[in-house]
Each structure stands twice: as structure tokens, then as C-alpha cells.
Design a protein around this motif. Sequence first.
Motif, PDB file in Angstrom:
ATOM      1  N   GLN A 180      -1.149  -8.073  -2.116  1.00  0.00           N
ATOM      2  CA  GLN A 180      -1.675  -9.226  -1.390  1.00  0.00           C
ATOM      3  C   GLN A 180      -2.263 -10.251  -2.360  1.00  0.00           C
ATOM      4  O   GLN A 180      -2.034 -11.448  -2.224  1.00  0.00           O
ATOM      5  CB  GLN A 180      -2.737  -8.789  -0.367  1.00  0.00           C
ATOM      6  CG  GLN A 180      -3.239  -9.910   0.511  1.00  0.00           C
ATOM      7  CD  GLN A 180      -2.124 -10.558   1.327  1.00  0.00           C
ATOM      8  OE1 GLN A 180      -1.369  -9.869   2.001  1.00  0.00           O
ATOM      9  NE2 GLN A 180      -2.018 -11.875   1.245  1.00  0.00           N
ATOM     10  N   ARG A 181      -2.998  -9.774  -3.356  1.00  0.00           N
ATOM     11  CA  ARG A 181      -3.586 -10.687  -4.353  1.00  0.00           C
ATOM     12  C   ARG A 181      -2.491 -11.386  -5.163  1.00  0.00           C
ATOM     13  O   ARG A 181      -2.591 -12.578  -5.464  1.00  0.00           O
ATOM     14  CB  ARG A 181      -4.530  -9.928  -5.274  1.00  0.00           C
ATOM     15  CG  ARG A 181      -5.821  -9.487  -4.562  1.00  0.00           C
ATOM     16  CD  ARG A 181      -6.749  -8.691  -5.451  1.00  0.00           C
ATOM     17  NE  ARG A 181      -7.165  -9.473  -6.615  1.00  0.00           N
ATOM     18  CZ  ARG A 181      -7.554  -8.941  -7.765  1.00  0.00           C
ATOM     19  NH1 ARG A 181      -7.592  -7.638  -7.921  1.00  0.00           N
ATOM     20  NH2 ARG A 181      -7.919  -9.718  -8.770  1.00  0.00           N
TER      21      ARG A 181
ATOM     22  N   ASP B 248      -0.945 -13.984  -2.908  1.00  0.00           N
ATOM     23  CA  ASP B 248      -1.859 -15.122  -2.757  1.00  0.00           C
ATOM     24  C   ASP B 248      -1.813 -16.025  -3.991  1.00  0.00           C
ATOM     25  O   ASP B 248      -1.775 -17.250  -3.870  1.00  0.00           O
ATOM     26  CB  ASP B 248      -3.299 -14.644  -2.520  1.00  0.00           C
ATOM     27  CG  ASP B 248      -3.489 -13.993  -1.160  1.00  0.00           C
ATOM     28  OD1 ASP B 248      -2.588 -14.126  -0.291  1.00  0.00           O
ATOM     29  OD2 ASP B 248      -4.539 -13.328  -0.979  1.00  0.00           O
TER      30      ASP B 248
ATOM     31  N   THR C 200      -0.200 -20.035  -4.353  1.00  0.00           N
ATOM     32  CA  THR C 200      -0.939 -21.218  -4.809  1.00  0.00           C
ATOM     33  C   THR C 200      -0.260 -21.884  -6.000  1.00  0.00           C
ATOM     34  O   THR C 200      -0.789 -22.844  -6.556  1.00  0.00           O
ATOM     35  CB  THR C 200      -2.393 -20.862  -5.192  1.00  0.00           C
ATOM     36  OG1 THR C 200      -2.366 -19.944  -6.276  1.00  0.00           O
ATOM     37  CG2 THR C 200      -3.156 -20.303  -4.004  1.00  0.00           C
TER      38      THR C 200
END
Length: 160
Positions: free
Chosen positions: A16-17, A20, A24
Motif C-alpha cells: 500500500q505504501r 501510494d 504521487t
Amino acid sequence: MNEIEKMRSELERLQQRIDDRQATGISENDPVLARMIGRKVELERAMSMIERLREGMQRDGEIMNNMIAANQAAWIQWQRGQGAEAAMVWVHNGLDGLGLIPDESEAWSDDPQAYYDANKAAPFPVCHCGRPSNQLWMGHGACCHEHMKEIQQKEQANEA
């Protein structure tokens, strides 16, 4: 939560990190992202190895269970008066099915006790005469009572 569940949870959080950061616009050249991807690869490898070990343990447990059940069935057949020959069919089939019938050219294949002593999971040190040992004393192996007495007498003489 066991260790596998913790690893899965960490892997999900890490993924998930990573997602994310990539969302970006951070590229894989970013040192933090590169470390996270490296950690993810390490976790995936560790989990894969653990799964292979678990499968192997499961398979080994099943083989052991089946061999014990076959020996128990052989014992029951013998106890019911059907004879050792009938009981040995269970033993033969269990070994033959796994390809474990000893070859006549194997060392000690003509001596059941020596064959067992040489091939058990944790054999004792070989007797001074060269035969596999079935007795252990103070780190010395012996194949018979006479050789064990010799070893003990020699050790006692060395102590004197």
C-alpha cells in the motif's frame, strides 16, 4: 497473530505504501521507494521459502503417518493369527510404494541389525572394527557387548 500472518500484514502495508508513493509520481529511483521494494522482495522470498518448508513438513508427516499405520496394520494382522508372511505384505507394500526396498548391493544389506544401525536417522559412531554401532558409551560406538567392554576397559586404563 502468528509470524506468517504478521509477514502477510507487513507485506500488505508495504504494498500500500509503495502504491501510494508511486501514485504521487515518485519514481523507483527514490531511495525510500527502492528500500520498500527491496523489503517487499525479501518478504515475498521468505514467505515462499516458509510455504515450501510447510509443504515438505506436511508431506513428511503424511508419509510417516502412513508408514506407522501400515506397521500397525501388519501387527494387527499378525496378532489375528494370519502369520508373519501376511503381515510382511503391509511392510513390503509401504516400502515398495516409496521406492525404499534396499538394494542387495547396499552395504550391510545382508545383516538387518547392521543395516538399521548404519541407516537410522542419527547413527552412532562406527565401531572400531568397522561395523555400524548399536551401542553408545561416552561418545564411543560399539557393535556388540564384547567390543563395548574393550572400549570401556581401554578408557578405564587411560584414566589410571
